[in-house]
Enzyme design. Structure first.
Site: not given
Length: 490
Positions: A131, A133, A186, A189-190, A193, A453, A485
């Site tokens: 990272s 750029g 990463k 991180h993005n 961002e 529910r 259920s």
């Protein structure tokens, strides 16, 4: 036959690839450069790499022959099929112990698969987030490697040499963990961002539409904020962007179409957060805000028919009140940012448990401290929090962040309520506040939800007057049966 002289090869001569090669060359490494379109190799050597010791290769066999053992080959190509295609081309020419590194924005699941598949063949695979750029790649990015642990001693020197440095020379790069953990970190991180950018944009819109401020006035505010707790790359460049003039002398930002693009990593973060049942609400709102922005033509039409309040804040007419509101916006930005990172760390903690990774959370904050897009002073405080308590369950519970939220809370609430009253959308500010209020609330209305529910699907519920783990079903209508259920999802 070529003499092996290359320390590492890099495939992919787009902006990031070229700049990483030049960075490695600056640090004394001999790099072999290759691109599928081989004319780009010659262009690179004749221009950007002229006068360096960078070597060009015009085929995969030539590239491999130029490398010292164990061979280290880094891919900087488009995520997905292109990575697998290059791996397939490389494999016939490699031998056990050689290392393939994927430095693109690959999905962590693909990295998990590649580590296993190549491991069987004796090839060490590393998936690393990069990272920062163009500028970061050239002068020092944040690097987040994970994969086959045996590869780390062979790539550590190169990666830590070219990475950004903070705190007296500490590299913003360390081993993250096994499998796809590097690419996962990463990805988060993005996602963060995305959140940071959206939060900054909401602060900008509140000042522009609520306070009627011009670009130069807002630029001054962001530049002042960048000297305090909000000191960060994104706040810094926001001030620079708002100061930038077009050729006619008017603010360029005012001429940019309000439709945002995205490459998918934010979306991946949100999808995985849903799979792991982690409420990463702020990043989700940031992703959806970009989606709404892309509906430009539809929004323009809707604006003619859907009416709401005028956006201006009446209080802003008095200079003292205006300054107070700007400070409230700063508080909202800072508090929301704390929530965003807290959610990101919640997701990484859940992923580590799910995928068997041993993540160093303070170390991750250090890796993000410099070089990357979200680099900021704030990350130093996150590192301190996890250094003090490696088992910290949530950043909001750390003494420092708890104190900062307490100081910021009044202004944060004021900004969100004013925005709602005046029809200014603040999805990230408001969802951060909603999460904070939910997280600190000992009794949410989910008891009613569980009753619903159970009513329509016999999904059962737990009781406050019984031990956890005991499930009950009620025949709410008198006409239902006693069978519940077979599965229960909290």
């Amino acid at each position: 036959m070529s003499t092996p002289v290359g320390d590492i090869a890099l495939i992919g001569l787009a902006v990031m690839g070229q700049n990483l090669i030049l960075n490695m060359n600056d640090h004394g490494y001999t790099v072999v450069a290759y691109n599928r379109t081989t004319s780009k190799v010659d262009d690179f050597l004749a221009n950007e790499a002229k006068g360096t010791k960078i070597i060009g290769a015009h085929s995969i066999p030539e590239l491999v022959a130029l490398l010292k053992r164990p061979r280290r080959i880094m891919l900087m190509v488009k995520a997905g099929a292109a990575v697998d295609e290059f791996i397939a081309q490389l494999l016939p020419h490699l031998e056990p112990g050689d290392i393939i590194i994927d430095g693109g924005n690959s999905l962590y699941n693909d990295t998990n698969r590649r580590v296993l598949e190549l491991g069987v063949k004796g090839i060490l695979f590393v998936g690393t987030g990069v990272s920062g750029g163009e500028e970061g790649a050239r002068f020092g990015p944040s690097i987040m490697p994970g994969g086959a642990p045996a590869a780390w001693p062979h790539v550590q020197g190169i990666f830590q040499a070219i990475a950004a440095k903070v705190d007296g020379g500490t590299a913003c790069c360390d081993w993250v963990g096994g499998g796809g953990s590097g690419h996962y970190v990463k990805m988060v991180h993005n996602g963060i961002e995305y959140g940071d950018m959206q939060l900054t944009c909401e602060a900008y819109q509140l000042m522009r539409d609520g306070l009627g401020m011009g670009a130069d006035e807002m630029a001054a505010v962001f530049k002042e904020w960048n000297t305090g707790d909000l000191d960060s790359f994104l706040v810094e460049i926001t001030g620079n962007i708002l100061s930038h003039k077009d050729e006619d002398g008017t603010p360029l930002v005012d001429k940019i179409l309000d439709t945002a693009g995205q490459k998918g990593t934010g979306k991946w973060t949100v999808i995985d957060s849903a799979n792991l049942a982690q409420p990463v609400t702020l990043i989700a709102e940031a992703v959806f805000a970009r989606c709404v922005s892309a509906m430009k033509d539809e929004r323009v039409k809707a604006a003619r028919k859907l009416k709401g309040p005028r956006p201006g804040f009446a209080q802003a007419k008095k200079e003292t009140a205006k300054k107070a509101l700007i400070e409230d916006i700063r508080n909202a930005l800072f508090a929301s940012k704390i929530v965003s990172y807290a959610q990101g760390y919640m997701l990484m903690r859940a992923a580590a448990q799910e995928y068997g990774w041993d993540l160093n959370y303070g170390g991750i904050a250090l890796m993000w401290r410099g070089g990357c897009i979200i680099r900021s002073r704030f990350l130093g405080k996150i590192k301190e929090a996890f250094d003090k308590n490696p088992k910290l369950q949530n950043l909001l519970l750390d003494d420092y962040f708890r104190g900062e939220i307490k100081k910021s809370q009044k202004g944060w609430r004021n900004v969100v309520s004013l925005a709602v009253k005046k029809g200014i959308p603040v999805p990230a500010f408001s969802t951060a506040l909603a999460f904070f209020d939910s997280y600190r609330n000992p009794r949410l209305p989910a008891n009613l939800l569980q009753a619903q529910r159970d009513y329509f699907g016999a999904h059962t519920y737990e009781r406050v007057d019984k031990a956890r783990g005991q499930f009950f079903h009620t025949n709410w209508t008198g006409t239902g049966g006693r069978v519940s259920s077979s599965t229960y999802n909290a």
